[in-house]
Each structure stands twice: as structure tokens, then as C-alpha cells.
Write a protein that holds these residues in place. Structure first.
Motif, PDB file in Angstrom:
ATOM      1  N   GLY A  52     -28.982  57.357  10.874  1.00  0.00           N
ATOM      2  CA  GLY A  52     -27.788  58.184  10.960  1.00  0.00           C
ATOM      3  C   GLY A  52     -28.078  59.528  11.582  1.00  0.00           C
ATOM      4  O   GLY A  52     -29.220  59.846  11.938  1.00  0.00           O
ATOM      5  N   ILE A  53     -27.026  60.319  11.729  1.00  0.00           N
ATOM      6  CA  ILE A  53     -27.124  61.694  12.222  1.00  0.00           C
ATOM      7  C   ILE A  53     -26.725  62.598  11.054  1.00  0.00           C
ATOM      8  O   ILE A  53     -25.544  62.812  10.793  1.00  0.00           O
ATOM      9  CB  ILE A  53     -26.219  61.913  13.446  1.00  0.00           C
ATOM     10  N   PRO A  54     -27.696  63.103  10.306  1.00  0.00           N
ATOM     11  CA  PRO A  54     -27.388  63.794   9.045  1.00  0.00           C
ATOM     12  C   PRO A  54     -26.435  64.969   9.185  1.00  0.00           C
ATOM     13  O   PRO A  54     -25.609  65.206   8.294  1.00  0.00           O
ATOM     14  CB  PRO A  54     -28.766  64.257   8.553  1.00  0.00           C
ATOM     15  N   SER A  55     -26.510  65.713  10.290  1.00  0.00           N
ATOM     16  CA  SER A  55     -25.675  66.906  10.428  1.00  0.00           C
ATOM     17  C   SER A  55     -24.197  66.573  10.538  1.00  0.00           C
ATOM     18  O   SER A  55     -23.337  67.440  10.346  1.00  0.00           O
ATOM     19  CB  SER A  55     -26.118  67.723  11.641  1.00  0.00           C
ATOM     20  N   LYS A  56     -23.881  65.311  10.848  1.00  0.00           N
ATOM     21  CA  LYS A  56     -22.482  64.908  10.965  1.00  0.00           C
ATOM     22  C   LYS A  56     -21.928  64.330   9.666  1.00  0.00           C
ATOM     23  O   LYS A  56     -20.757  63.949   9.604  1.00  0.00           O
ATOM     24  CB  LYS A  56     -22.322  63.889  12.092  1.00  0.00           C
ATOM     25  N   VAL A  57     -22.768  64.262   8.641  1.00  0.00           N
ATOM     26  CA  VAL A  57     -22.352  63.697   7.354  1.00  0.00           C
ATOM     27  C   VAL A  57     -21.909  64.825   6.429  1.00  0.00           C
ATOM     28  O   VAL A  57     -22.707  65.697   6.074  1.00  0.00           O
ATOM     29  CB  VAL A  57     -23.499  62.898   6.717  1.00  0.00           C
ATOM     30  N   VAL A  58     -20.637  64.817   6.073  1.00  0.00           N
ATOM     31  CA  VAL A  58     -20.068  65.837   5.187  1.00  0.00           C
ATOM     32  C   VAL A  58     -19.603  65.157   3.903  1.00  0.00           C
ATOM     33  O   VAL A  58     -18.870  64.173   3.947  1.00  0.00           O
ATOM     34  CB  VAL A  58     -18.893  66.577   5.859  1.00  0.00           C
ATOM     35  N   ARG A  59     -20.048  65.668   2.768  1.00  0.00           N
ATOM     36  CA  ARG A  59     -19.627  65.162   1.467  1.00  0.00           C
ATOM     37  C   ARG A  59     -19.179  66.328   0.596  1.00  0.00           C
ATOM     38  O   ARG A  59     -19.813  67.376   0.595  1.00  0.00           O
ATOM     39  CB  ARG A  59     -20.779  64.409   0.779  1.00  0.00           C
ATOM     40  N   TYR A  60     -18.088  66.113  -0.116  1.00  0.00           N
ATOM     41  CA  TYR A  60     -17.519  67.164  -0.966  1.00  0.00           C
ATOM     42  C   TYR A  60     -17.284  68.460  -0.170  1.00  0.00           C
ATOM     43  O   TYR A  60     -17.364  69.565  -0.699  1.00  0.00           O
ATOM     44  CB  TYR A  60     -18.421  67.444  -2.171  1.00  0.00           C
ATOM     45  N   GLY A  61     -17.050  68.319   1.119  1.00  0.00           N
ATOM     46  CA  GLY A  61     -16.706  69.467   1.948  1.00  0.00           C
ATOM     47  C   GLY A  61     -17.868  70.222   2.554  1.00  0.00           C
ATOM     48  O   GLY A  61     -17.677  71.280   3.152  1.00  0.00           O
ATOM     49  N   PHE A  62     -19.085  69.716   2.436  1.00  0.00           N
ATOM     50  CA  PHE A  62     -20.226  70.446   2.991  1.00  0.00           C
ATOM     51  C   PHE A  62     -21.320  69.459   3.386  1.00  0.00           C
ATOM     52  O   PHE A  62     -21.278  68.270   3.062  1.00  0.00           O
ATOM     53  CB  PHE A  62     -20.784  71.463   1.992  1.00  0.00           C
ATOM     54  N   THR A  63     -22.311  69.965   4.105  1.00  0.00           N
ATOM     55  CA  THR A  63     -23.515  69.201   4.397  1.00  0.00           C
ATOM     56  C   THR A  63     -24.722  70.016   3.960  1.00  0.00           C
ATOM     57  O   THR A  63     -24.753  71.237   4.117  1.00  0.00           O
ATOM     58  CB  THR A  63     -23.642  68.859   5.890  1.00  0.00           C
ATOM     59  N   ALA A  64     -25.699  69.344   3.386  1.00  0.00           N
ATOM     60  CA  ALA A  64     -26.942  70.018   2.993  1.00  0.00           C
ATOM     61  C   ALA A  64     -28.023  69.879   4.069  1.00  0.00           C
ATOM     62  O   ALA A  64     -29.135  70.365   3.882  1.00  0.00           O
ATOM     63  CB  ALA A  64     -27.458  69.456   1.667  1.00  0.00           C
ATOM     64  N   TRP A  65     -27.675  69.197   5.182  1.00  0.00           N
ATOM     65  CA  TRP A  65     -28.628  69.087   6.288  1.00  0.00           C
ATOM     66  C   TRP A  65     -28.353  70.230   7.256  1.00  0.00           C
ATOM     67  O   TRP A  65     -27.255  70.369   7.779  1.00  0.00           O
ATOM     68  CB  TRP A  65     -28.471  67.742   7.002  1.00  0.00           C
ATOM     69  N   LEU A  66     -29.330  71.053   7.492  1.00  0.00           N
ATOM     70  CA  LEU A  66     -29.178  72.251   8.311  1.00  0.00           C
ATOM     71  C   LEU A  66     -29.752  71.991   9.699  1.00  0.00           C
ATOM     72  O   LEU A  66     -30.962  71.808   9.859  1.00  0.00           O
ATOM     73  CB  LEU A  66     -29.901  73.438   7.663  1.00  0.00           C
ATOM     74  N   ARG A  67     -28.883  71.960  10.690  1.00  0.00           N
ATOM     75  CA  ARG A  67     -29.325  71.744  12.071  1.00  0.00           C
ATOM     76  C   ARG A  67     -29.917  73.037  12.612  1.00  0.00           C
ATOM     77  O   ARG A  67     -29.372  74.133  12.402  1.00  0.00           O
ATOM     78  CB  ARG A  67     -28.119  71.333  12.919  1.00  0.00           C
ATOM     79  N   THR A  68     -31.021  72.946  13.330  1.00  0.00           N
ATOM     80  CA  THR A  68     -31.649  74.096  13.968  1.00  0.00           C
ATOM     81  C   THR A  68     -31.731  73.830  15.475  1.00  0.00           C
ATOM     82  O   THR A  68     -31.536  72.703  15.926  1.00  0.00           O
ATOM     83  CB  THR A  68     -33.067  74.328  13.417  1.00  0.00           C
ATOM     84  N   PRO A  69     -32.028  74.863  16.272  1.00  0.00           N
ATOM     85  CA  PRO A  69     -32.114  74.644  17.724  1.00  0.00           C
ATOM     86  C   PRO A  69     -33.158  73.602  18.119  1.00  0.00           C
ATOM     87  O   PRO A  69     -33.035  72.983  19.178  1.00  0.00           O
ATOM     88  CB  PRO A  69     -32.491  76.035  18.257  1.00  0.00           C
ATOM     89  N   ASP A  70     -34.178  73.409  17.276  1.00  0.00           N
ATOM     90  CA  ASP A  70     -35.240  72.471  17.645  1.00  0.00           C
ATOM     91  C   ASP A  70     -35.444  71.359  16.617  1.00  0.00           C
ATOM     92  O   ASP A  70     -36.486  70.706  16.598  1.00  0.00           O
ATOM     93  CB  ASP A  70     -36.566  73.216  17.873  1.00  0.00           C
ATOM     94  N   GLY A  71     -34.462  71.134  15.732  1.00  0.00           N
ATOM     95  CA  GLY A  71     -34.633  70.075  14.743  1.00  0.00           C
ATOM     96  C   GLY A  71     -33.651  70.164  13.605  1.00  0.00           C
ATOM     97  O   GLY A  71     -32.456  70.425  13.802  1.00  0.00           O
ATOM     98  N   GLY A  72     -34.145  69.958  12.389  1.00  0.00           N
ATOM     99  CA  GLY A  72     -33.273  69.967  11.230  1.00  0.00           C
ATOM    100  C   GLY A  72     -34.050  70.220   9.960  1.00  0.00           C
ATOM    101  O   GLY A  72     -35.280  70.059   9.907  1.00  0.00           O
TER     102      GLY A  72
END
Length: 501
Positions: free
Chosen positions: A131-151
């Protein structure tokens, strides 16, 4: 005849051991572990002992592929069980046999083994996913933090769903192996010790191991381009710190703070007893969040923590959690004071150590700056409720409670209590009631009324934390001054905000 009877008996015994629980006696595990703050978090029916996570991540696309192998023991005759997870699953195996599975609710992966599991039976669960974790939103938020060079995965009370399936509650701790394959030139940071690293055909694999029990929300992963620093403390403890290469103006202040990790751990060990893990350190990725998190052995810091300059106080707070919150974890989220009250109080003790204001001066200031009608006093640190779990009062009023305890029992007994708690409950879970029992046993005093006033009453206590009765009136009316450490301590107040997707 005797030989045949023996063989038959052995065969019957082996058949009994191999035979799972009958379908008639087996029932589904609960989809929640029973925490009233988060009814759907965690799961019933089994206990995890180990997670083996084998991951592949592509920073350019945020694509994550994984195979999780989970070692668990059934705690009931189990026909079906849940895992907390939010990515796409392609296959689930239980004890080598394909299992049926379905995604339900916000984060439930419902697994039905080919045959029920008997109570006490050990199970090996393999989950293949992507999957693409940054696109997964649960309960209105995501705990996966996208960075310019990763996550990065770092969040409380939840973050595991975005990168591995789990029994996501602190009550079920386990050991971890985390193996991550990333393109050459990219690093993968996780908990514990880096046991090996190898490169082949343009990809590098990092293998991390945390060999002490760890709550799922304390598991972390950071993938990107880091400047990694390795050293050892005077006692030989490995220290691994990592800094994104694009921290900008915050780079120097971040390093000036986090590079003192070894020194601060040595100092905290004089207060809390021996450090409980086999490595320590922290990392500062290029994220836009403002909080820090006590991810076990490898603390997560946001660059904004250092926007005002170096801040050793936040490092003290997160490292104090390695004893209070990580090694000794709460049994239910309502016991959050056992984590945050003592981590904040460690900052007050660091202020004393740095001659920037005593713990008593900080307590007097907190008590004075919040009038009786301030909503600050309506939050009960000993049971704040899910909406106020990370309210300022849990930290500052929680630390007031610790100072009140110190004054009530005296320094000798107080510092004995500080060491005894993480020693007696090391690597386990514990409750506020158990803390009270321990403190009363060591001090020889009944402490129920004191803890009730400071932790479980939605009102400002009539008197400040100062212990001697004759000094109460004077303390209540004496002018208080802002301690020098106050602003730096306050800079840590956004510690556990959710990152909203």
C-alpha cells in the motif's frame, strides 16, 4: 501386544497435540482488547510474543510492501481473530495454511484460520501486504508522515496500522525484528540495534532488532537520507542518532540537543536505576509536525522542537519515558499519568540539575498561574478521558502530583520509589493502583487521599504542594517568579498531537 498398545497411545497423544480446538468449542476473539478509551484498539483471544517484519519501500512513490510473521499464543479456543491493520492484504497464512480474511471497520483485519486454534496453542501468522501509507486516513488522520525523501511512522496512541498488522495496544508487548529494503543511498532507522546491513543490485537491506518487549505504538520506522552518528556511553551503551540532511536552520540546535542523549541517559540512570534496553538514541526527520515521541530506544523528534534553539529538556522528557512508559507500560490508556507525569517531572529535576529552577519552584509556579476557575483543573490526570489524554494538565498537574508525593514522603523515600517502580515492573505493564501500593509500601504512609486530590479530583487543590502544614499559608500568598527553565519546558507541550492527513 504391549508394543502395539504403547505405539497406539503415543499416536493418540500426538493426534491430540496436533488437533486444534473443535469448531463447537471455539469462539471468535474480541475485536477490541477492552480499553474503555479506545474500544476498537487491540484485540482479544491471543497474545503476541514476537513480530518479524520484512519490508520493501520505494521513497519516490511511498510504496510499501511487507511480509509480517507474527508469533502468538491463543488465550481461548479461537475460531477467528482480528489484527489492527489498514493497508491492502493479499494473503494470510496461519500455521502454514491459507486463512480467510476480510477488512472490517476502520482498522480491523478479520482472520479465520483453516482450523480453530486451541487455548494455549502457539500460532504462526503470516500476512503479506502492500500500500501507500500516506494515502491511508483513519479516524480523520494518518500516523504515517511523508518526508521529501521517504516516510516515518511515529504516533501515539496508534501508528502501527500504517505499516504492520498487530495487536495494537500497550497491554500486548512483544519483541521485534524489522528488516527494510530500500534503494542504495537511502537509510532505514528503527528500534533497538542494527544487527546487519547489506547491499545488492542497487538496494540496501537494514536489519534492526529490539530484543526487549515493546508496545506496538513504540515501534518506529524512518526511511530517508540521514546523517547517522554512532558512539557509546561510558558504560558501553550504544548510542545511535540520525538527522535528516535537509533540516535547514534547525540542524545545529537539533544536534546540540540530541547528541547529549548519552549524557542524559547516564544522569537519568542515577534517578531511575539502570537503563532497561540494549541501545539508545534519537532521530530528527524532515517532517512538519511539532511533537516528539518516546519510540523505544530511538526517540522521534520533530525539527520544530528545536526552532527556538537547543532544547535538552525535551530530550530528558523522551528519555525518561524509556523507564516510565516504555519498559513499564500502562495497562490501560487511563493510566497515562504513569507515563507523562513522571516524564514531565524528570524535566523539573533536570531544571534543578542545571540550576534553572527547582522542582518546588516549578510546582509553585504551575499552581500559581492557573486560577481556581481555570479549565486546567477540570482535567483529572489519573483518568483524564480519551479527549484529554494528552491535555496540558496531564503533564503539568501530573508533575504537581509527583511533587506532592515527594513532599509527603520525603526525599529519601521518594527517590527510592522512583527507582523501585521501573525495577519491580520492568518490561511489563502496571496500573495507578499498583503504583499507590508500591509507594505506600516503601513510604509506610497511606497515600490514597493525596493521590485522590491531585490526580482524581476535578478542582484546584486547596493548598499547593508544599508539605509542611505551617508553611501552607505563606506558600499560598508568597509571590512566585517564572523559573528560568519554564519556557524550554513549555516548548515540549505539543508532544503528542495527531498529524492530520
Amino acid at each position: 501386544m504391549r508394543k502395539r498398545m504403547i505405539v497406539s497411545a503415543v499416536s493418540a497423544a500426538l493426534l491430540l497435540l496436533a488437533n486444534p480446538a473443535s469448531a463447537a468449542s471455539a469462539t471468535p476473539g474480541d475485536p477490541g482488547i477492552g480499553d474503555p478509551y479506545y474500544p476498537t484498539y487491540g484485540n482479544g483471544g491471543y497474545d503476541v510474543s514476537h513480530y518479524d517484519l520484512r519490508l520493501k519501500y520505494q521513497p519516490a512513490t511511498d510504496q510499501l510492501e511487507g511480509t509480517a510473521t507474527i508469533l502468538a499464543t491463543a488465550t481461548q479456543n479461537l475460531s477467528r481473530f482480528n489484527l489492527d491493520f489498514a493497508l491492502d492484504v493479499s494473503e494470510v497464512l496461519v500455521n502454514g495454511r491459507k486463512a480467510a480474511f476480510a477488512a472490517t471497520g476502520e482498522q480491523e483485519l478479520e482472520v479465520t484460520p483453516a482450523a480453530p486454534l486451541a487455548k494455549g496453542a502457539q500460532a504462526t501468522v503470516v500476512v503479506r501486504y502492500s500500500g501507500i501509507p500516506s494515502k491511508v486516513v483513519r479516524y480523520g488522520f494518518t500516523a504515517w508522515l511523508r518526508t521529501p525523501d521517504g516516510g516515518v511512522a511515529a504516533g501515539e496512541p496508534e501508528s502501527a496500522w500504517w505499516w504492520f498488522p498487530s495487536n495494537d495496544h500497550p497491554a500486548d508487548k512483544a519483541t521485534f525484528d524489522v528488516s527494510v529494503l530500500v534503494p542504495d543511498g537511502t537509510q532505514a532507522i528503527s528500534n533497538g540495534v542494527l544487527v546487519s546491513q547489506s547491499s545488492k543490485l542497487g538496494w540496501t537491506r537494514y536489519n534492526w532488532r529490539e530484543n526487549k518487549p515493546q508496545a506496538t505504538y513504540l515501534a518506529t520506522i524512518a526511511i530517508g537520507k540521514f546523517d547517522v552518528s554512532t558512539e557509546t556511553t561510558a558504560g558501553g551503551l550504544p548510542v545511535v542518532n540520525a538527522y535528516s540532511k535537509d533540516l535547514g536552520d534547525n540542524d545545529g540546535a537539533a544536534r546540540a540537543s540530541v547528541q547529549r542523549t548519552g549524557e542524559i541517559v547516564d544522569w537519568l540512570s542515577t534517578l531511575f536505576g539502570p537503563y532497561p534496553f540494549s541501545a539508545v538514541g534519537g532521530y530528527v526527520p524532515n517532517v512538519r509536525t511539532g511533537y516528539a515521541l518516546e519510540t523505544q530506544t530511538r526517540v522521534f523528534y520533530s525539527p520544530r522542537q528545536f526552532a527556538g534553539g537547543s532544547n535538552t529538556s525535551v530530550v530528558v522528557h523522551e528519555l525518561a519515558h524509556q523507564w516510565y512508559g516504555d519498559s513499564v507500560s500502562l495497562e490501560r490508556w487511563s493510566d497515562i499519568w504513569l507515563n507523562e507525569g513522571f516524564a514531565r517531572y524528570a524535566q523539573w529535576l533536570w531544571s534543578e540539575h542545571e540550576n534553572e529552577g527547582t522542582a518546588q519552584e516549578l510546582a509553585d509556579y504551575v499552581y500559581a498561574v492557573h486560577p481556581a476557575d481555570d479549565a486546567f483543573w477540570t482535567v483529572k490526570p489519573g483518568d483524564p478521558g480519551p479527549d484529554n489524554q494528552f491535555d496540558l494538565a496531564v503533564y503539568d498537574r501530573g508533575a504537581l502530583a509527583v511533587q506532592a508525593l515527594r513532599n509527603a514522603v520525603g526525599d529519601e523515600k521518594f527517590f527510592e520509589i522512583l527507582k523501585a517502580w521501573p525495577t519491580e515492573h520492568r518490561y511489563g505493564n502496571a496500573t495507578l493502583a499498583q503504583f499507590q501500593d508500591l509507594a505506600e509500601r516503601i513510604s509506610g504512609q497511606k497515600l490514597g487521599d493525596l493521590l485522590q486530590v491531585w490526580l482524581l479530583t476535578a478542582a484546584k487543590p486547596a493548598n499547593p504542594t508544599t508539605a509542611p502544614a505551617a508553611g501552607l499559608a505563606a506558600a499560598a500568598t508568597a509571590p512566585v517568579h517564572e523559573p528560568r527553565s519554564w519556557k524550554q519546558i513549555q516548548a515540549t507541550n505539543s508532544l503528542h498531537e495527531h498529524h492530520v492527513g
